[in-house]
Structures are given as structure tokens and as C-alpha cells.
Design a protein around this motif. Structure first.
Motif, short mmCIF file in Angstrom:
data_model
loop_
_atom_site.label_atom_id
_atom_site.label_comp_id
_atom_site.label_asym_id
_atom_site.label_seq_id
_atom_site.Cartn_x
_atom_site.Cartn_y
_atom_site.Cartn_z
N GLY A 192 -1.92 11.33 -0.45
CA GLY A 192 -2.11 12.69 0.02
C GLY A 192 -1.84 12.86 1.50
O GLY A 192 -1.63 13.98 1.96
N ILE A 193 -1.88 11.78 2.25
CA ILE A 193 -1.86 11.97 3.70
C ILE A 193 -0.66 11.35 4.37
O ILE A 193 -0.26 11.77 5.46
N CYS A 194 -0.07 10.32 3.76
CA CYS A 194 1.00 9.61 4.45
C CYS A 194 2.36 10.24 4.19
O CYS A 194 2.59 10.82 3.13
N ASP A 195 3.22 10.10 5.18
CA ASP A 195 4.59 10.52 4.94
C ASP A 195 5.52 9.34 4.77
O ASP A 195 6.62 9.47 4.25
N SER A 196 5.10 8.18 5.19
CA SER A 196 5.91 6.98 4.97
C SER A 196 5.02 5.90 4.38
O SER A 196 3.81 5.86 4.64
N ILE A 197 5.63 5.03 3.63
CA ILE A 197 4.87 3.96 2.97
C ILE A 197 5.57 2.63 3.19
O ILE A 197 6.81 2.55 3.13
N GLY A 198 4.78 1.61 3.46
CA GLY A 198 5.33 0.26 3.51
C GLY A 198 4.55 -0.59 2.53
O GLY A 198 3.33 -0.60 2.57
N ILE A 199 5.24 -1.25 1.64
CA ILE A 199 4.57 -2.09 0.65
C ILE A 199 4.76 -3.54 1.04
O ILE A 199 5.89 -4.03 1.16
N LEU A 200 3.64 -4.23 1.26
CA LEU A 200 3.65 -5.60 1.76
C LEU A 200 3.23 -6.54 0.65
O LEU A 200 2.29 -6.28 -0.08
N SER A 201 3.97 -7.63 0.52
CA SER A 201 3.56 -8.63 -0.45
C SER A 201 3.91 -10.00 0.06
O SER A 201 5.05 -10.25 0.45
#
Lengths: 298, 715, 128
Positions: A192-201
Motif C-alpha cells: 500500500g505504501i511503497c512505490d519500488s520494491i527490492g526482493i532480497l534472497s
């Protein structure tokens, strides 16, 4: 602009961060998500200048962050593990922070204390964990940071307070173009709040996208045809397919219009298309394709 | 690294905040100093002279509360100030704040410095304010342990200079301890370890020296006093105070301050390199792992080794103990350092192997004397000066304390009287060689031994020092010793004309058997004559006369005034023996009617009881007990145990008494076989008003040679 | 102004666009009305301002609004609205689904046609 380029970080023999790249644009709210132990807290501590990286660079507006007190004056960090001076209350901590951060805004401090309804003369050690988080939030936001780093900030806060927190964050982003990096497991809220996402693994950045683009790129569909068709999904980037009787369940990495076009061509009896939630994308990208995951998705 | 001004940046905000957080520590420190120092002084302010010895103790840092505070406050301060480094939450919070690491370090360091120095300075200022003269009747000189009864030699122990000296000395002490404790904090990862290492490092060097010296005792001729103990204690100002108390020499002060400075800088470097994520580990730097485990292993190994060798008696036990200790304590140390009991892997084995090699090399080089320590004798030509024993036999007193004489200086630990003439040096070297030649015999000798020290100045940094236990009989008949005593150098240095005094006040005499009858000669002319007699006797005395075992004629105490190194006039005294062979002195004392006043004669003696002690016979008796019946055995056993010799023989015949009085020795020559006697004196003999037949203060001894004939038949 | 459905699978951005379009189409916000600034709207909705900005940009692209530097964003006149192919196909899809459902309910072909025409009639006062 916050840039992490090609960063390695080892803890003795364990590689915590592996050639990690991360970019946060000015004025955006970046959500950092990943499995437990993926390296979120590690990279955050590196960004805030607490840890030194073994290889690579972390810069803010072109300047290296390590040992850079000028940058730190403009950075606010709320860690997962809070720390206050022993025996101090909020007022005393505020006095210390005020002397330390040049942009300290006393008026905002007063307002926030009132709004969050905290007793500033009460020892912080006696606050509940949630209230301590609120206190930390007040202190950090009052320093008017240009860069706000939050490590699991909203866990343990009630919904009213959560809303208040995001309100302040959004306000600063809107008013002052504050840049925010949030790490959280609460993917619904992130969404709901972010405009960018980084997925870390496992210390690697698996995917870093604009949230909307991320969501628009991947869909799940239910299709059923009257007769069996040869290669009904040709032209689609099928990530996952499952047949349940006559209905096919698929996850395809394609834009909505492309999917529609291709599927409609074959005149299906049943055609349902849904975007994936961030949670589903997370589970799909990181969970691996196996039975349990399927159960979650469908 | 470029030299930037930022190396010295400090955050006033942080310093202020630290003081706000931890104000309790300097307050407590201040209170400790105050309540044990200023407060008692104020309580006795109107009669300060009574407190004078306490004041002197405080200002020389020998007062226990001062010493405890000096040690604890810097250590605790360092631990608390740098506590933030030892927990993940605090280290994160602090380093996310707008400080550079140097700023953080400097600010914390300075906060601590303020906290430890303020109590001392504050108390020092208070002391300066209330300073008023406090006079000592007695000057307690730690070295000479001399007491003076002359009232005119008063010393003010509460002078401003003394207080300033105290402040300076205390500041140096706490600075060094603080610097070491801060360093300990840089390499450790949690507060418990920090505290432990702060204590450990502060005493590490002396402890290492101490253990090293224990090993070196296996070397024949190793002298543990002298150079070694000086260096060992001098490395820590805290311990230095215990041995010297009083001022540190300028050189020493500079050495300590440099130490502190180096440690501060080293700590700064380590802080920069420190991996903050290691907070809560035992040690933060990998290089500490082998260092600490090896140190623990070393101390443990030594502990077991020496313990076993004492229990079992002998080298096999020693080696067994070393090996057992090395293994056990290496494992223990490694567990503590790595914070896990799971250390049994290849890495640990490798590490232990390295340690084992180092330890083996160390032990063998000592036990097998790989450095040739034991047999080394300096080349007589290359020796500039040598100090040896004084070859003065069993003479008691302070007659031959070199610092009492002109040209002498410093502590008597380092013998400052040195032979420099060629023949004397040759004699010393010859003596040394003879000792080494007889080593095998000497090592198993069972009788009475004398401890002999050698110190050769060969021009290198430290003198070559040795010490041997040598049979007394060997020394007494040795030609070199004779020469060294009768040679000009010795007689010149220890001439009474060379005694360091400005004015002789009086000389007391008493009979060796009873000290309570003391007579005093204080007339200046008489003193002059007497001194001349004593001097002549000394110059003419032969070595044989010096080491004669017959008792002394009289104890003499010389009381005089002297000027100390600061130029202050002090009272002092010197104890010496008047020997039976000092015919000039004896004649003078008799002619001037003094002898009869103090000499003990047969008519003052009621009786003398003589006993025999023989070790072998006692052992035989205890064997016989096995054949006795139970009750008799117990009585005989307790008799033997408590030395109740019922077979004392009492003499009342005046002639026999006189014979005994003439021939006794002050000490037994053979500890396993001797005769001893007490004189029971008639009432009224003691000038101090004791009535009744009390025993003489001292014991008389005989051996088979000088036991009077009429007693020989008795035993 | 309007509510966001956070449970919906539709992204916030889409919802903002759709909601604003609804308000504009139904005339709640009239032509030449000034929309709330990006900042204000994001604060009220507690939504990422970038999202609002994107929504406004999309609306402008589709012709529903136009922005004047320094003054704000205003509702455009209806003529300016372009026909977007992807939007069109999207709507077609939706309508197709709805019609399918009507059949499923049991309406005959004729009834369905009548119904659809009636619905269109409701908007007869609208001129293109």
C-alpha cells in the motif's frame, strides 16, 4: 539518490551479501523485502554506516556513507533493536538529539508527542515495546531526515498508530521529498505504501522494480476451453502451469493486454485473470515451485 | 592515511551527555578519596601531628582506600564508557548517529579521562587548601626502617610539595591503568570479558615476569631479586608504588606517560579496524584468539607444573604437570575465547601444536640451559666493576648497608658498593669459578648456607647478576673472601670516616643477651675518641676475626644527623657489632667505665639451662615409638613434637656460668645438631624494672667444638 | 473524497485513477475544477505521493485532466479525451464478461439486448 553497487559482506566465512546492487530514487518509498536471513538488516546497517563492506560501494548523492557524519546528520535510522540511554526518558533523549542534529524541529516534536500521546517524562525502559517504537519514531522524524531508513518499523504497533506513522512518512515524502527505505515482512502494508520494491534472497537482489510495473508484469489466470487445443499458451511466458480437471491454472509473466489477446483468440469458455498480490509474488519468486506453494497461490 | 585534523575531533555534546549519564562514578571516586583522606584529616585538624604518619601514608599512595580507588575507578570507567561497543543495539545506535568513528572514540576517551581525573584533582586541591604542617617525630623511611628519637629532626609531611607530588603520581597511575583498560575494551566484545581483560592486562607483564622467574629458578645461580624484580615491578606504576612509594623518577614518569599515549593511539587504530558486528563475542580480533589461549595455557601449564613438582618433589613431576596443565588450560582458554565448548577440531589441534612447540622450546632452553647461563663467567679484564657479598659473616645490623655511606645511593636491592680494582675483580671472578666448580657438592649440601650475590658491570645495558647458596664453611675459609674483605677498597668504603653523617649525636651500647640495659655515650669528645678506636679496630680487623662465630662484645647503635638527597636534614642511625677482637674499643669502654654498666657478668645470672638438639636423635626416637605402648608413645611423641626437652641441664656455678658467657655463639652453625642455653637473670638486673628471674632476651648456642668440657660429659 | 480498498487486488494507482475518472465522469468534479495537489491528496489518503503523481500523469495522458506548472491539475474538457486502445479492449473485456453473466443468469438473447440498450439510454443526455 541512494546507491548500493556490487557490495559483498562476509561474516567470518558466511557470505551475507553477494554482489548486491540496490537503488533508491530521491523521494521514493522503497520496500526491501526478503526471507529471514536474506541480508536485509545487514545491508541496512551498511547503508547507515554501521557496518563496513568488504567490497563495493554505498553512496548517497554520490558520497560514500561510511564514516560520513555530514550524511548521517540527514539520515534517520530506526533499527529493529531499539536503544536508549539507560534510565533516560523521552525528554532527555530529545535534548540529546536536539544538540546532535542541526535540523531538529522542536515544534514537530511537541506535536508528535501530543498526537502519539506519550508521557515524555516517563522512563523509556518502562514503555511497552510498541511505545518505544513510537518514541524512536518521534525522535527520528523530528530530526527532519532527508533519508529515512526503517527496519521492521511497524511490527507491534496497533492499527491507529500505524496509520499515524505512515501519515507522517507520506507527509514528509510529499512535502520534502524525503527518501524512504523500509524493510518489513508485512507485505500487505508494503504494497500500500511503497512505490519500488527490492526482493532480497541469500544476499542477492533477486528483483528490483517499480511496484506497479512488477505487478503489471505478472498475472495468474484460470482458463478452460471447450475442446483440447494444441499449445494453447504459445506466445505466453508461462512460469507455472497446473491442470485441475478441465481448468488450467497458470502464472504467466506477461502484460495484461498480451495475455488477453492471446487467450481470447482461442475463445475460452472460462477466463479469469488476476494480478498477483505482493505477497503472492514474494512467495512465488522465493518459495520455489512445489506443492505447498501452489496451495497458497490458488 | 593522511594526517587530518579530524583525528582530534571531539563531540562536546557526547562528552556532556556521558558525564550526565555517568556522573555517579566520579562522585563515588571523589567520596572514596575524600572520606579516607581529607575527612579524617579534618577530624583531627586541631591535633594534626597525631595523624602525621597516616598523612604520609596517604600522600605516598600506600593508603589502602586510595590504592583501591586508583585501581578500580579507571577500570570501571573504561568498561562503562565503552560499554556501547559491546552490545549490538547500542553499537548500531551510536554508529548511526552523525559521528565519525574517531569522534566517537575521542569523545568517549575524554569523557572517561574527565571522570577519573576529577576526583584526584578535586581532592588534591582540597588538600592544598587545608594543608598545614604536620610533623613526624619518627621518620619512617621504607628503605632504612630507621626511627629517630631526636626531637629536633622534625619533618613536615603535609607540605604543599608533598600534595602536588601525590597528585602527579596518582594521575600517572590512573592514566596508565585507564589506557590499558581502554585497550582491553577495543579487543574484547562483551563487558564481562572487557572487565576481566582490563584486570588481566594491567597485571599481565608483572605476572609474566613472575612466572618466567619461577622457571629461571631452575637455573643454578639465578638471582630473582635485582634486575628482574626491578623491571617486573617497574612495568606497572601501580605495583611500583608498592615497592617504592614516594616519588617516581622523571625517567619513569616519562616512560609511563609514553606507555599510556601509545596505548591510546593503538586503541584508536583498533577502534577504526574493529568489526562492529562482533559485539557480544568474547574477542573481536582474530589475533586475540591464539594470544589469549596461549597465555591461559602458559599460566595454567606453569601452575600445574610447579604445583606437581612441589607435591611430588622433582623434575618428572614438574614435566608431567607442565604437559597436563598445557593441555587442560589450552582447552579451557580456547573454550572461553571462542565461547563454545565445541573446540575439538583440526584447527584447535594445529593451534595447540604451535603452542606446544613454543612451550617446548621455552622450557628446554631453560631446563637445559641452552643459553649457557649457568656456566657463564665474565672475563675479568672486561669487567668494570663488580659487587659481591660483603663477606662479613653473620654480622647483624646495618653496618654494611652501602647507602649509608658516601658514594652509595639508591636502594639496597641493587648493591651499590662496587669493587673496581683489578685484584678484587679477579678475586671475585675466581670465587665465582670455584663456586661453579663445586656446584655438585653445594647443591646437595645439608648444613648451614650463606646466600652470595654477584653483579658484574661489563659495560652492557644490564649488569650480569648471579646468586648462589654457598656453604658457610666454604666462605669462611676461602682465600678470595679474605682478600676481598681485607683489601683496600672494602676497608676504605666502609670506613667509619666514610659514613654519611653531619653530626654524631650519641652511641648506645648493650650486651647482646639483654637489650634493656643500654648505655649512651653522648659527649662529643668521647664520641670522637670512641669513633677513632672503632675505626682503627675495623681497619686492622682480619677476615678470620670478622667471621668468627663467637658472640659479639656489644651491640652498638650510632645515632646521627644526615642530609638526604633533597638536602633536608634527617635523623638516622646505624646498628653494628663491637667484636671481641676490637681491642681498642674494648679498652676504651673499660677505661671510661662504660663496660661494667652494660656487660652481663656471672654474678647477675641466677642460672643457665642448657639443652641439646639433635635432628637425628629425634628421628630415631620417633622410630622407637612404634615399639612403645600407646600412652607412653603419645607422651613421647608430643614431647618430640613440641621440642620439650626434659633433659635440660642447669648450671649455677658462677665459674661455669662465666665460661658459658664467654664462649657462646649467637647462631648455631649446624641446624641439625647444636646446643642452646638460656640465662636466667637475677631480679633487678633489668633496668626496665622487671623483677623476678626472667630469661635473657637472646639465646646462646654451642656446637661440639666450643661446648665447655664440663658439659660434654652431660650430653 | 473516495475510499481506497486496500484488500482489492487492484493496485492503489489503478484505484486512484479509476476513482478519479468516476468522479469526473459522473460530474462530481466538473470541467475546469482544480484537483487536490499531489501532496494534499497523498496526505489525505495516506498514499505514496509518487503513486498519486503517476495517477495524475496517467489521467493527463488519457486526457481527463491537464496540469499547469505552478498552478495545479485541472479537469479537462470532455472533448480532449482520447480513445486508448488498451483501455478500450479492457472495457470490451469487462462488458463481455458482464454480458456472459447475463446469459448465465438465464436472460435470453433478446432480453439481454434490451437491457443493454436501456442502460445506454440512461446516459442519453451525455454528448460525445
Amino acid at each position: 539518490m541512494l546507491t548500493v553497487s556490487d557490495v559483498d559482506k562476509n561474516f567470518d566465512n558466511f557470505r551475507a551479501l553477494n554482489a548486491l546492487n540496490l537503488n533508491v530514487r530521491r523521494g521514493s518509498i522503497y520496500g526491501l523485502i526478503g526471507t529471514n536471513g536474506a541480508g536485509k538488516t545487514t545491508i541496512i546497517k551498511a547503508i547507515t554506516g554501521v557496518l563496513k563492506v568488504d567490497k563495493g560501494q554505498i553512496t548517497i548523492e554520490g558520497e560514500d556513507v561510511f564514516d560520513n557524519s555530514a550524511i548521517k546528520e540527514r539520515m534517520g535510522y530506526i533499527p529493529d533493536d531499539l536503544y536508549f540511554f539507560a534510565g533516560y526518558n523521552l525528554k532527555e533523549m530529545a535534548r540529546f538529539y536536539k544538540a546532535l542534529y542541526p535540523k531538529w524541529n522542536s515544534e514537530r516534536y511537541e506535536n508528535m508527542v501530543k498526537q502519539f500521546n506519550l508521557d515524555e517524562k516517563r522512563k523509556l525502559a518502562r514503555f511497552s515495546k510498541g511505545m518505544q517504537k513510537q518514541a524512536a519514531f518521534i525522535l527520528i522524524m523530528t530530526t527532519m531526515p532527508d533519508y529515512l531508513i526503517l527496519d521492521e518499523p511497524i511490527d507491534g504497533l496497533d492499527p491507529i498508530i500505524r496509520k499515524l506513522v505512515w501519515k507522517y512518512v507520506v507527509e514528509d515524502v510529499a512535502e520534502r521529498e524525503m527518501t524512504v527505505l523500509v524493510s518489513s515482512h508485512n507485505l500487505k502494508e508494503m504494497e500500500g505504501i511503497c512505490d519500488s520494491i527490492g526482493i532480497l534472497s541469500k544476499g542477492n537482489m533477486v528483483m528490483e522494480r517499480d511496484l506497479d510495473e512488477l505487478k503489471s508484469d505478472i498475472h495468474k489466470i484460470q482458463v478452460a476451453y471447450k475442446e483440447k487445443i494444441e499449445n494453447p499458451y504459445e506466445g505466453l511466458n508461462v512460469l507455472h502451469k497446473e491442470e485441475r480437471g478441465t481448468v488450467d491454472l497458470l502464472i504467466v509473466r506477461n502484460r495484461r493486454d498480451v495475455v488477453e489477446q492471446i487467450i481470447q483468440e482461442r475463445k475460452p469458455l472460462l477466463f479469469d485473470m488476476l494480478p498477483l498480490t505482493l505477497e503472492e509474488i514474494f512467495i512465488y519468486e522465493l518459495g520455489g515451485v512445489d506443492n505447498e506453494v501452489q496451495g497458497i497461490l490458488f | 592515511m593522511k594526517f587530518k585534523a579530524s583525528y582530534f575531533s571531539v563531540s562536546g555534546t557526547l562528552v556532556k551527555e556521558n558525564l550526565r549519564r555517568f556522573w555517579a562514578i566520579p562522585v563515588i571516586g571523589f567520596l572514596i578519596y575524600f572520606l579516607s583522606g581529607v575527612f579524617p584529616i579534618l577530624m583531627s585538624y586541631s591535633h594534626l601531628n597525631d595523624m602525621s604518619s597516616y598523612i604520609e601514608m596517604c600522600l605516598n599512595n600506600k593508603q589502602p582506600f586510595y590504592m583501591i580507588a586508583h585501581l578500580l575507578i579507571p577500570i570501571i570507567t573504561a568498561v562503562i564508557i565503552f560499554r556501547y561497543l559491546q552490545h549490538t543495539s547500542s553499537v548500531t545506535a551510536f554508529h548511526a548517529m552523525p559521528f565519525t568513528r574517531m569522534k566517537l572514540y575521542n569523545s568517549s576517551l575524554i569523557s572517561g579521562l574527565i571522570m577519573i581525573l576529577t576526583p584526584i584533582i578535586a581532592n588534591g586541591l582540597l588538600l592544598l587548601c587545608i594543608a598545614k604542617p604536620a610533623y613526624q617525630m619518627w621518620t619512617y623511611d621504607a628503605d632504612l626502617m630507621s626511627l629517630s628519637t631526636d626531637v629536633s629532626g622534625l619533618i613536615d609531611v603535609f607540605a604543599r610539595a608533598d600534595i602536588l607530588t601525590w597528585m602527579g603520581e596518582s594521575i600517572v597511575i590512573v592514566l596508565v591503568i585507564y589506557a590499558i583498560s581502554v585497550f582491553a575494551g577495543m579487543v574484547t566484545g562483551n563487558s564481562v570479558m572487557h572487565l576481566a581483560m582490563a584486570f588481566g592486562f594491567n597485571f599481565l607483564v608483572p605476572a609474566l615476569y613472575g612466572v618466567f622467574i619461577l622457571y629461571c629458578n631452575y637455573l643454578y645461580g639465578f638471582d630473582y631479586s635485582g634486575n628482574w624484580s626491578e623491571t617486573m615491578l617497574g612495568s606497572s606504576p601501580y605495583l611500583q608504588v608498592f615497592t617504592h612509594g614516594g616519588e617516581f623518577a622523571i625517567g619513569l614518569i616519562i616512560y609511563y606517560l609514553l606507555n599510556a599515549l601509545v596505548l591510546f593511539i593503538l586503541s584508536a587504530v583498533l577502534y577504526q579496524k574493529r568489526k562492529l558486528e562482533k559485539a557480544s563475542d568474547a574477542f573481536v580480533f582474530k589475533f586475540m584468539v591464539p594470544i589469549i589461549s596461549y597465555l591461559v595455557a602458559f599460566f595454567g601449564m606453569s601452575l600445574f607444573g610447579f604445583y606437581f613438582s612441589v607435591l611430588g618433589g622433582g623434575e618428572p613431576y614438574f614435566y608431567a604437570g607442565l604437559i597436563a596443565g598445557a593441555v587442560v588450560f589450552f582447552v579451557l582458554g580456547r573454550m572461553i575465547v571462542l565461547k563454545t565448548p565445541r573446540i575439538f577440531n583440526a584447527k584447535s589441534v594445529k593451534s595447540f601444536a604451535v603452542y606446544a612447540v613454543i612451550a617446548a622450546v621455552f622450557v628446554t632452553s631453560i631446563m637445559c640451559d641452552l643459553t649457557g647461563f649457568e656456566d657463564r663467567i665474565p672475563n675479568a679484564d672486561k669487567v668494570k666493576g663488580a659487587a659481591g657479598g660483603k663477606f662479613v659473616g653473620e654480622e647483624s645490623g646495618t653496618r654494611y648497608y652501602s647507602e649509608l655511606y658516601l658514594g652509595g645511593s639508591g636502594m639496597h636491592l641493587i648493591q651499590s658498593f662496587t669493587y673496581t680494582s683489578e685484584e678484587n675483580i679477579t678475586a671475585l671472578v675466581q670465587l665465582h669459578q670455584d663456586i661453579l666448580k663445586n656446584r655438585a657438592a653445594f647443591e646437595v649440601y645439608n648444613g648451614r648456607m650463606s646466600y652470595l650475590k654477584f653483579s658484574y658491570d661489563t659495560g652492557s645495558l644490564l649488569p650480569m647478576q648471579r646468586a648462589y647458596s654457598v656453604p658457610t664453611t666454604f666462605l669462611v675459609s676461602n682465600a678470595q673472601c679474605k682478600q676481598l674483605f681485607e683489601g683496600k677498597e672494602f676497608k676504605q668504603y666502609y670506613s667509619l670516616n666514610n659514613l654519611n653523617y653531619t653530626r654524631m649525636i650519641s652511641i648506645n651500647f648493650n650486651d647482646p643477651l639483654t637489650a634493656s640495659n643500654t648505655i649512651t655515650v653522648s659527649n662529643q669528645n668521647e664520641l670522637k675518641e670512641l669513633m677513632a678506636c672503632m675505626e682503627q679496630d675495623f681497619q686492622e680487623r682480619t677476615y678470620e676475626q670478622q667471621v668468627d662465630v663467637t658472640h659479639m662484645y656489644a651491640n652498638a647503635t650510632l645515632n646521627y644527623k644526615m642530609k638526604d638527597e633533597r638536602g633536608k636534614t634527617k635523623d638516622s642511625n646505624m646498628y653494628m657489632e663491637i667484636k671481641q677482637s676490637d681491642k681498642n674499643t674494648l679498652k676504651w669502654l673499660e677505661e671510661h667505665g662504660y663496660s661494667e654498666q652494660f656487660l652481663l657478668t656471672a654474678d647477675q645470672v641466677e642460672s643457665i639451662t642448657v639443652y641439646k638438639y639433635d635432628y637425628q636423635e629425634q628421628q630415631n626416637e620417633s622410630y622407637d615409638m612404634a615399639t612403645m605402648d600407646q600412652k607412653a608413645a603419645t607422651i613421647a611423641e608430643s614431647n618430640v613434637k613440641y621440642g620439650i626437652e626434659e633433659e635440660g641441664f642447669t648450671i649455677t656455678d658462677p665459674e661455669q656460668i662465666q665460661l658459658i658467657l664467654d664462649n657462646y655463639m649467637q647462631n648455631a652453625t649446624d641446624y641439625n645438631h647444636y646446643y642452646y642455653a638460656y640465662a636466667n637473670l637475677k631480679p633487678g638486673v633489668f633496668a626496665d624494672g622487671r623483677d623476678g628471674g626472667y630469661q635473657s632476651d637472646e639465646t646462646m648456642y654451642f656446637n661440639d667444638d666450643n661446648l665447655p668440657d664440663f658439659l660434654k660429659s652431660v650430653f | 473524497m473516495f475510499q481506497l480498498d486496500l484488500k482489492s487486488r487492484k493496485s492503489i494507482y489503478e484505484q486512484v485513477v479509476d476513482n478519479l475518472k468516476e468522479l469526473i465522469i459522473s460530474g462530481v468534479i466538473k470541467e475546469e475544477d482544480k484537483l487536490l495537489s499531489v501532496r494534499e491528496l497523498s496526505k489525505i489518503l495516506t498514499v505514496n505521493p509518487n503513486t498519486i503523481q503517476k495517477a495524475y500523469s496517467e489521467l493527463e495522458r488519457q486526457g481527463y485532466v491537464y496540469s499547469v506548472v505552478g498552478l495545479g491539475t485541472f479537469v479537462a474538457q470532455r472533448q480532449k479525451i482520447k480513445i486508448d486502445d488498451s483501455m478500450l479492449s479492457d472495457l470490451k473485456y469487462r462488458m463481455r464478461e458482464s454480458i456472459k453473466e447475463l446469459f448465465y443468469l438465464g436472460l435470453t438473447y433478446e432480453d439481454t439486448k434490451k437491457l443493454v440498450e436501456a442502460l445506454i439510454e440512461e446516459r442519453s443526455e451525455w454528448e460525445c
